[in-house]
Design an enzyme around this catalytic site. Structure first.
Site, short mmCIF file in Angstrom:
data_model
loop_
_atom_site.label_atom_id
_atom_site.label_comp_id
_atom_site.label_asym_id
_atom_site.label_seq_id
_atom_site.Cartn_x
_atom_site.Cartn_y
_atom_site.Cartn_z
N ARG A 52 1.67 -23.02 -50.70
CA ARG A 52 1.65 -24.49 -50.74
C ARG A 52 0.97 -24.99 -52.00
O ARG A 52 1.28 -26.09 -52.48
CB ARG A 52 0.95 -25.02 -49.48
CG ARG A 52 1.77 -24.70 -48.23
CD ARG A 52 1.06 -25.12 -46.97
NE ARG A 52 1.78 -24.64 -45.80
CZ ARG A 52 1.23 -24.57 -44.60
NH1 ARG A 52 -0.03 -24.94 -44.40
NH2 ARG A 52 1.94 -24.14 -43.58
N SER A 92 -8.49 -23.69 -44.66
CA SER A 92 -9.16 -24.03 -43.43
C SER A 92 -10.47 -23.26 -43.48
O SER A 92 -10.46 -22.04 -43.60
CB SER A 92 -8.28 -23.57 -42.27
OG SER A 92 -8.73 -24.12 -41.08
N ARG A 137 2.99 -13.72 -40.73
CA ARG A 137 2.97 -14.53 -39.50
C ARG A 137 4.38 -14.71 -38.96
O ARG A 137 5.28 -15.09 -39.68
CB ARG A 137 2.34 -15.89 -39.78
CG ARG A 137 0.91 -15.72 -40.23
CD ARG A 137 0.13 -17.01 -40.20
NE ARG A 137 -1.21 -16.75 -40.74
CZ ARG A 137 -2.12 -17.66 -40.99
NH1 ARG A 137 -1.84 -18.94 -40.77
NH2 ARG A 137 -3.30 -17.33 -41.46
N GLU A 139 -1.44 -28.35 -45.83
CA GLU A 139 -2.69 -27.65 -45.58
C GLU A 139 -2.75 -26.37 -46.42
O GLU A 139 -1.85 -25.54 -46.35
CB GLU A 139 -2.80 -27.29 -44.09
CG GLU A 139 -4.12 -26.64 -43.75
CD GLU A 139 -4.13 -26.04 -42.35
OE1 GLU A 139 -3.44 -26.57 -41.47
OE2 GLU A 139 -4.84 -25.04 -42.17
N ARG A 156 6.36 -23.06 -45.09
CA ARG A 156 5.94 -22.16 -44.02
C ARG A 156 6.72 -20.86 -44.14
O ARG A 156 7.94 -20.87 -44.08
CB ARG A 156 6.16 -22.80 -42.64
CG ARG A 156 5.88 -21.85 -41.50
CD ARG A 156 5.89 -22.55 -40.17
NE ARG A 156 4.61 -23.17 -39.90
CZ ARG A 156 4.45 -24.39 -39.41
NH1 ARG A 156 5.48 -25.13 -39.16
NH2 ARG A 156 3.25 -24.85 -39.17
#
Length: 425
Positions: free
Chosen positions: A393, A354, A264, A351, A279
């Site tokens: 994470r 998802s 990403r 997070e 991140r």
RNA sequence: GGAGAAAUGGCAGAGUGGUCGAAUGCGGCGGUCUUGAAAACCGUUGUUCCGUUACCGGAACCGGGGGUUCGAAUCCCUCUUUCUCCGCCA
């Protein structure tokens, strides 16, 4: 992508439901309605002309075969007008269709009726919370300092080789990472997901199918010379396995899992939220994807959520599950649960998963359909996916939450995979 | 990277300018026969769009795009993919 048919039939429902996502659809819906009737009219007209033209062509052939040259040439002259009309109207129709598609692509997916209204992350609904909050001793370190202390993750080295956001895992962290991947894949296999090793670069059609294109090309790394995109998630290649397919109702559900690196660009996100593993530009993730019958997709969403919850529990991490509000949901999702784990030294919820039902939003884009039991009706299938789980994470929380002054302790579920119980100096 | 061959319905495979959405076989579905099943036999079996929406009628689609022609699965151009051989290579 919503279907034009549904929009044309229930414009008010569409407009109303999209308000939950804080999206004003009225202008687009109105323009779509106009374009659609224009399109139908033009199509009918064009079909009629084409039909007449085809008949004439056949007639000409017959005349020639019968040696009636004069009649043939007369008919050919008559067909010229029709031909011209067809030549003129065809691009007009194509143009309207393109405009319809362009508008359709601007509409977000409809939120499920259980999705709460809201604009901000604070409006998300806490569904469940579990796990024990760890009590860290004074002097506990955030994971990036633990990484340096035990020399297991090297951010500067990644910078040297590639750039910021591409860490290097070394020794026991590398092994721990691989152990997490294996644990997640083995669990998914036990839960009935078929393991796939997909390509991690995809073409335009695939990126369009799941919704990364258009509009989100900035998120992906692009290989210009070959017109390929590095995947931001395994969702893209996995779901696109079924692009342009008509499955039998007997084939549903299809349940897949894959480990892939994910890439990403995350352009424009800087600051203290991005320290360490929080991140990254490249990270590892195990994904689960399910193609399901519309009648059972919400049942599946709950099942997938429970499955992911099982993984977080297995690792002994404090977690919470949030039902995202309309404003915090992605463009494509109809309903999303986010998983967050608590990273104790940072004192932050991160997070890590998802889980979403996209209903027919992706299916409509990629023509992923199923033939229903009656054998006649072909309908878009529902697609769902979830992270199970995103690694960095999880790694961050494991390192931080399980630290003592002299070591980092490995959760028991992972020890069979790592072969060691602690990371120490 | 170089040379050659190919791409047709779920699959195999015919079709080289008109009546071809496309033979035939296999598979699928329905039926006859059977206590049941198999075999055999009969029928049926692509997708999208438009109109009607009971039935049905029309248009498009033979890897993608463009062209020639009154008319293209068939001829031409171009792109993509697959296969074979050579080269390079984990």
């Amino acid at each position: 992508m919503l279907s034009l048919k549904i929009i044309a039939e229930n414009p008010d429902v569409i407009i109303d439901r999209l308000k939950v996502k804080n999206f004003d659809a009225s202008a687009i819906v109105e323009r779509l309605a106009g374009l659609d009737s224009e399109r139908r009219q033009l199509q009918a007209h064009l079909d009629t002309s084409q039909s007449a033209f085809n008949k004439l062509s056949k007639q000409i052939g017959t005349y020639y075969q019968q040696g009636k040259k004069a009649e043939a040439e007369e008919a050919r002259d008559r067909s010229a007008g029709l031909k011209e009309e067809i030549k003129r109207l065809s691009p007009e129709l194509a143009d309207i269709e393109a405009r319809v598609k362009e508008l359709l692509l601007q509409l977000p997916n409809l939120p499920h009726e259980s999705v709460p209204q809201g604009k901000l992350p604070e409006d998300n609904l806490l569904v469940r919370q579990g796990g024990e909050m760890p009590e860290l001793q004074p002097g506990a370190l955030p994971h990036w300092e633990l990484a340096r202390k035990y020399d297991i993750i090297d951010f500067e080295l990644g910078s040297k080789i590639t750039g910021a956001g591409f860490p290097v895992y070394k020794g026991k962290a590398a092994k721990l990472q691989r152990s997490l991947i294996n644990l997640f894949l083995d669990s998914a296999a036990r839960a009935g997901y078929t393991e796939i090793i997909p390509p991690i670069a995809v073409n335009e059609a695939s990126a369009f199918g799941t919704g990364q294109l258009p509009d989100k090309e900035g998120q992906m790394y692009y290989i210009n010379e070959d017109n390929l995109y590095l995947i931001p998630t395994a969702e893209v290649p996995l779901t696109n396995i079924y692009r342009d397919e008509i499955l039998s109702y007997k084939d549903l559900p299809r349940r897949l899992t894959a480990y892939t690196p994910c890439f990403r660009r995350e352009a424009g996100s800087y600051g203290k939220d991005v320290r360490g593993l929080n991140r990254l530009h490249q990270f590892d993730k195990v994904e689960i994807v399910e193609i399901q019958h519309p009648d059972r997709s919400y049942e599946t969403l709950e099942n997938m959520t429970s499955y992911v919850e099982g993984l977080v529990k297995l690792l002994g991490l404090p977690y919470r599950i949030l039902l995202l509000c309309g404003g915090d949901m992605s463009f494509h999702a109809a309903k999303t649960y986010d998983f967050e784990v608590f990273s104790a030294a940072q004192q932050k919820w991160l997070e890590v998963s998802s889980v979403s039902n996209f209903e027919s939003f992706q299916s409509n884009r990629m023509m992923l359909r199923y033939r229903d039991e009656d054998g006649k009706n072909i309908r878009p299938a529902h697609t769902l996916n979830g992270s199970a789980l995103a690694l960095p994470r999880i790694m961050a929380a494991l390192l931080e939450n399980n630290q003592s002054p002299e070591a980092i302790h490995i959760p028991p579920a992972l020890v069979p995979y790592t072969g060691f119980e602690a990371i120490s100096l």
